[in-house]
Design an enzyme around this catalytic site. Sequence first.
Site: not given
Length: 426
Positions: A22-23, A124, A129, A314, A406
């Site tokens: 995903k990232n 999230c 960030r 993560d 997600r």
Amino acid sequence: MDQIRIRGGKPLTGDIPIGGAKNAALPLMAASLLTDETLRLTNLPYLADILTMANLLTELGTDVKPDNGIHERGMGGTVDLTTKSISETTAPYDLVRKMRASVLVLGPTLAREGHARVSLPGGCAIGTRPVDLHLKALQQLGAEIELAEGYVDAHAKNGLKGGHVVFPMVTVGGTENILMAAALADGESVISNAAREPEIGDLARCLQAMGAKIEGVGTDTLTVQGVKKLHGAEHSVLPDRIETGTYAVAAAITGGELTLTGTSSNLIQSAIEVLTSAGVEVTETGRGLHISRANGALRGVDLMTEPYPGFPTDMQAQFMALMAVSGGASMITETIFENRFMHVPELCRMGADINVHGASAIVRGVEALSGAPVMATDLRASVSLVLAGLAAKGETMVNRVYHLDRGYERLEEKLNACGADIERVA
């Protein structure tokens, strides 16, 4: 709202296919804004965040076409992205609020159109960030930035110019945004203290396939010679290292044996080192990674999250679930996000013995966890509760599972195929 019910205590055995990251996929999708030709992405995961990015790109003028026989839910696999022209330079709040990675359209839209207006992002609630690192970097390439009414308004009337960007702290999203912008800037750009995550390298290789001139891939200094135009390309999204690490923990926490296919150890080397120290056996095979518990009980291990190649933030919540049922004590220190221990009270509801002191959590292993109703607070915290539920005695009900959608593709299906008793209930 959906819930996930888990009846724990069953060792997992079998194969789990690892999907595209995903990232990596999100910035790759944003890169389609840099060219009027088609960017074909393969190994794209079907996830809520991918759909959010697809909807955002469609809003900006991108034609998004799944090309592999439509996935049962509309996306996934191979997708063609064609932005003949950027018809809208505003990324609206209603879409951007759902996902912080939406800010990644800022750099490419600004580089191609000379103007971009992007809502300040959501996502999230795991801590600060700061998007200001993205904005200061774009200013180094000549952008004029204004913040008004919750939007970033960026202008570069005469186009972006090459410059020297020095990030004061490592930022993955900031590196991706400025790398895409620099690809179309006039002249040479040097990005110092760039993030080195594999997803950055994946984006750089895709941009190179589109005609970008980038040197230093894999290092903390990227040098980009801007070009006037990029062309279409085909690129396969690299395997998801966090999904890999998550299912490795699933094998260990249940005392099972899993083969994770389509992935490799070089993506999660730091996590493998910690897992090995904890008593988990990780073996590379021709099909992927074989994960099993080594002889004896699991052991508590200390760790600290760090930018790549350090232990990934993560994976912190998943590893904490593992340490909760490991012998002895461990100390887990979080250095990336200041609010990423929200899963601790939920794990404690299941019988875990965890005490938080500032940026560190002391975990004392217990013999067994007990099923309980728990609440997911963010993406990785939610999967840590699933892992705990797989190992716990009795029934665990995980609420607010939209976070899981997600970042984890077909989670229940993959786990059920390996012997888990897990189901989604309305």
